[in-house]
Design a protein around this motif. Structure first.
Motif, short mmCIF file in Angstrom:
data_model
loop_
_atom_site.label_atom_id
_atom_site.label_comp_id
_atom_site.label_asym_id
_atom_site.label_seq_id
_atom_site.Cartn_x
_atom_site.Cartn_y
_atom_site.Cartn_z
N ILE A 85 21.95 -4.83 44.17
CA ILE A 85 20.83 -4.00 43.73
C ILE A 85 19.68 -4.90 43.30
N PRO A 86 18.45 -4.56 43.67
CA PRO A 86 17.30 -5.40 43.28
C PRO A 86 16.90 -5.13 41.82
N PHE A 87 16.38 -6.13 41.17
CA PHE A 87 15.87 -6.03 39.79
C PHE A 87 16.86 -5.33 38.85
N PRO A 88 18.08 -5.86 38.74
CA PRO A 88 19.06 -5.21 37.85
C PRO A 88 18.63 -5.29 36.39
N VAL A 89 18.78 -4.18 35.67
CA VAL A 89 18.43 -4.12 34.25
C VAL A 89 19.43 -3.24 33.53
N ILE A 90 19.40 -3.38 32.22
CA ILE A 90 20.14 -2.46 31.35
C ILE A 90 19.12 -1.81 30.43
N LEU A 91 19.20 -0.49 30.32
CA LEU A 91 18.36 0.25 29.38
C LEU A 91 19.23 0.66 28.20
N PHE A 121 10.06 -2.41 8.60
CA PHE A 121 10.76 -1.25 9.15
C PHE A 121 11.12 -1.48 10.61
N LEU A 122 12.40 -1.35 10.93
CA LEU A 122 12.88 -1.41 12.31
C LEU A 122 13.27 0.00 12.72
N GLY A 123 12.58 0.53 13.71
CA GLY A 123 12.85 1.91 14.10
C GLY A 123 13.80 2.03 15.28
N LYS A 124 13.63 3.15 16.02
CA LYS A 124 14.43 3.39 17.23
C LYS A 124 13.60 2.97 18.43
N THR A 125 14.19 2.20 19.32
CA THR A 125 13.42 1.66 20.45
C THR A 125 14.32 1.49 21.66
N TYR A 126 13.80 1.88 22.81
CA TYR A 126 14.47 1.59 24.08
C TYR A 126 14.11 0.17 24.53
N HIS A 127 15.09 -0.50 25.12
CA HIS A 127 14.87 -1.86 25.60
C HIS A 127 15.30 -1.97 27.06
N PHE A 128 14.45 -2.57 27.88
CA PHE A 128 14.85 -2.97 29.22
C PHE A 128 15.29 -4.43 29.15
N ILE A 129 16.57 -4.67 29.42
CA ILE A 129 17.13 -6.02 29.38
C ILE A 129 17.35 -6.48 30.82
N THR A 130 16.61 -7.47 31.23
CA THR A 130 16.68 -7.95 32.60
C THR A 130 17.94 -8.79 32.81
N LEU A 131 18.63 -8.52 33.92
CA LEU A 131 19.86 -9.24 34.26
C LEU A 131 19.63 -10.10 35.50
N SER A 227 11.35 8.80 21.58
CA SER A 227 11.00 7.43 21.99
C SER A 227 10.59 7.38 23.46
N ILE A 228 9.67 8.27 23.82
CA ILE A 228 9.26 8.38 25.22
C ILE A 228 8.44 7.17 25.68
N LEU A 229 7.67 6.60 24.76
CA LEU A 229 6.76 5.52 25.16
C LEU A 229 7.43 4.15 25.22
N SER A 230 8.43 3.94 24.36
CA SER A 230 8.96 2.58 24.20
C SER A 230 9.52 1.95 25.46
N PRO A 231 10.11 2.70 26.43
CA PRO A 231 10.58 2.01 27.64
C PRO A 231 9.46 1.42 28.48
N PHE A 232 8.23 1.91 28.29
CA PHE A 232 7.14 1.51 29.17
C PHE A 232 6.03 0.75 28.43
N VAL A 233 5.77 1.15 27.18
CA VAL A 233 4.75 0.47 26.37
C VAL A 233 5.39 0.16 25.02
N TYR A 234 5.75 -1.08 24.80
CA TYR A 234 6.45 -1.40 23.56
C TYR A 234 5.51 -1.33 22.37
N THR A 235 5.96 -0.64 21.35
CA THR A 235 5.29 -0.66 20.05
C THR A 235 6.35 -0.41 18.98
N ARG A 236 6.42 -1.29 18.04
CA ARG A 236 7.43 -1.12 17.00
C ARG A 236 7.04 -0.04 15.99
#
Length: 565
Positions: A85-91, A121-131, A227-236
């Motif tokens: 698979i191209p560009f493998p990531v974990i969300l 303050f550390l909130g809830k955030t989606y992360h794209f982790i590149t593999l 957390s609709i924005l965090s996968p695309f535009v990171y903001t803590r």
């Protein structure tokens, strides 16, 4: 609520539900490459205590839901082979924790360590982790340090796949919320701009203004809550926006109710509203100044929200029984109640899911919030339509009353009052205008010999000729039984004579066709420049009227009109 508005509201609600169902079910998403949800097979260590083969959705079973700041969580699993698979990531979504990711002991991602050390303050955030492309069969390890007491109960399983597929799957899963959030924002902004033009001149529109701002607040809340924005535009700050906008909901409801309700005990109501607002402000102060984060004070908001729902329910029942508010306000009240009910149901789902009385409640939670917000905005839209319809009808009624006040009942020409107002306006200008005084000949004779209906027809026939002759060039009015007045601006004597000749020719044609009686008029006109420099329009009219009577006497003497007519 007026019965005639119930059907459109029901139709609007059904349409909103159908759109929601269409968005969530018919807009299918198909991944181009294989994807995997990594829920099973984790080894999880919490503060040194190891637990094997634990699903992430059952994380609560090893902690009993009790996490405190400083707790360490380490969990690892072996990544499956999904092929090439191209560009493998974990969300993956972290919840009030730091997140460091390792692949076979090699660090590939780090989030929040500096923020944690600074006790921010550390909130809830989606992360794209590149593999790397050779991820298959390697060990994936997450190390998390908890930053808030009771940070979470369960975790969302990570999603493994090609980045475009993972992004598309995320959007599809959250499409109802994204659509609702965007609709609320567009609606709020659009009607905010509209109401801003009228808020100072139309007091009743203040509730529309608050409703528009409230819709925008709800849009920001539901988008940040999921957390609709965090996968695309990171903001803590996304989670802070969630709490900030959520804590404003209850004060908004009190303000909204105050604008649309007849509050009997205002002191008691304002005391409750100010206390709620004070609690909200205190939560902001504790968070931003004293570092006691808004998540810690969440139960206080829940208690205030439940009490607010009771207040809204009380006023709804009162309105149904007494029927002492307008249908427009009742529509708004209905929307507010449904929204508050949805919030209460969501609160119950939230606590039941936290204590595992209702597992897999995510879809129900989204559907409840989505439906409550949609009903509220649909009622706002319906209320705008009712208000606009009512305002248009009121304007039409006002125009009709104004017309009756300034129109002659027989000819529909402007009456004496309108003519007087027009002449007053002329006195405020420097225009050189002309006033023509017109008087029907022989009206009394026609009334006496042929009856008043014939006299009325004589008047209306002449009014048509007058309008045809002067309407495009001047102002015409009937100021008495057989008296008419014409005001011409920017005219010369030659123009006036030509127009009077055209009018008399039209009367002669009418006399030739309808010879029952003879129609004729006496006229006289005067210009402003013929009078003294500071002469009023009334003085100009008197000069025109004097000339008209001079002509009338000549017609009586030379043509014997007084005998024949």
């Amino acid at each position: 609520m007026n019965k005639k508005h119930i059907l459109p509201i029901i139709c609007a609600l059904i349409l909103a539900a159908l759109v929601d169902i269409f968005i969530s079910t018919c807009m299918k998403f198909t991944a181009e490459y294989p994807m995997a949800e990594l829920d099973e097979g984790w080894v999880i260590t919490v503060n040194g205590i190891e637990n094997k083969d634990i699903p992430l959705t059952r994380f609560m079973s090893i902690t009993n839901g009790h996490l405190e700041r400083g707790d360490n969580i380490v969990m690892y699993t072996t990544l499956p082979d999904l092929g090439d698979i191209p560009f493998p990531v974990i969300l993956f979504k972290s919840r009030y924790t730091t997140l460091t990711a390792f692949l076979d002991s090699r660090e590939i991602f780090d989030f929040g360590s500096d923020i944690y050390k600074e006790k921010k303050f550390l909130g809830k955030t989606y992360h794209f982790i590149t593999l790397p492309t050779d991820y298959a069969g390697k060990e994936l390890k997450f190390i998390m340090k908890v930053s808030e007491q009771g940070a979470f109960k369960d975790l969302n399983p990570p999603m493994l796949g090609s980045q475009p597929d993972v992004e598309g799957d995320f959007i599809h899963r959250h499409l109802p919320i994204i659509a609702t959030g965007m609709f609320l924002m567009v609606f709020g902004l659009s009607f905010l701009c509209i109401t801003m033009f009228f808020v100072s001149s139309v007091p009743d529109i203040r509730s529309f203004l608050i409703g528009s701002i409230f819709c925008m607040n709800l849009s920001a809340w539901i988008m940040s809550y999921y957390s609709i924005l965090s996968p695309f535009v990171y903001t803590r700050f996304e989670t802070e926006v969630e709490f900030f906008t959520m804590y404003l909901i209850v004060p908004y409801c009190y303000l909204f109710l105050y604008l649309i309700q007849k509050i009997e005990n205002k002191k008691l109501y304002l005391t409750a509203a100010l206390l709620t607002t004070g609690v909200t402000i205190a939560q902001y102060v504790l968070h931003y100044i004293f570092g006691i984060h808004m998540k810690v004070t969440l139960p206080i908001y829940h208690a205030a929200g439940a009490f607010g729902f009771g207040v809204i329910t009380y006023y709804l029942i009162r309105n149904i029984r007494k029927r002492d508010i307008s249908e427009s306000d009742m529509i708004q009240m209905f929307g507010m109640f449904i929204f508050a009910l949805a919030q209460l149901i969501h609160l119950i789902i939230y606590y039941m899911a936290n204590y595992h009385y209702m597992p897999n409640a995510s879809f129900l939670s989204i559907a409840t919030i989505d439906a409550g917000c949609l009903v509220f905005v649909v009622c706002q839209l319906a209320n705008y339509l009712v208000f606009i319809t009512g305002a248009y009808a009121q304007r039409q009624e006002h125009a009709s009353l104004s017309h009756l006040a300034y129109a002659d009942g027989l000819t529909n020409l402007p009456n004496r009052a309108k003519a007087d107002k027009k002449m007053e306006d002329l006195d405020k200008t420097n225009l050189d205008y002309c006033i023509i005084s017109v008087d029907l000949n022989g009206l009394k004779y026609v009334n006496d010999k042929f009856g008043h209906p014939s006299g009325d027809k004589y008047i209306t026939d002449f009014a048509k000729v007058l309008i045809t002759t002067f309407d495009e060039t001047g102002f015409c009015a009937r100021i008495g039984g057989d008296e008419f007045l014409v005001i011409l601006e920017d005219s010369t004597e030659k123009d006036v004579d030509a127009l009077l000749g055209r009018m008399n020719s039209a009367l002669n044609v009418m006399n030739a066709i309808y010879s029952e009686y003879h129609r004729s008029v006496a006229t006289g006109y005067a210009f402003r420049h013929e009078c003294a420099e500071n002469a009023t329009s009334h003085e100009v009219y008197l000069l025109a009227d004097q000339r008209m009577y001079e002509l009338k006497r000549k017609m009586h003497e030379e043509l014997g009109i007084h005998n024949r007519l």
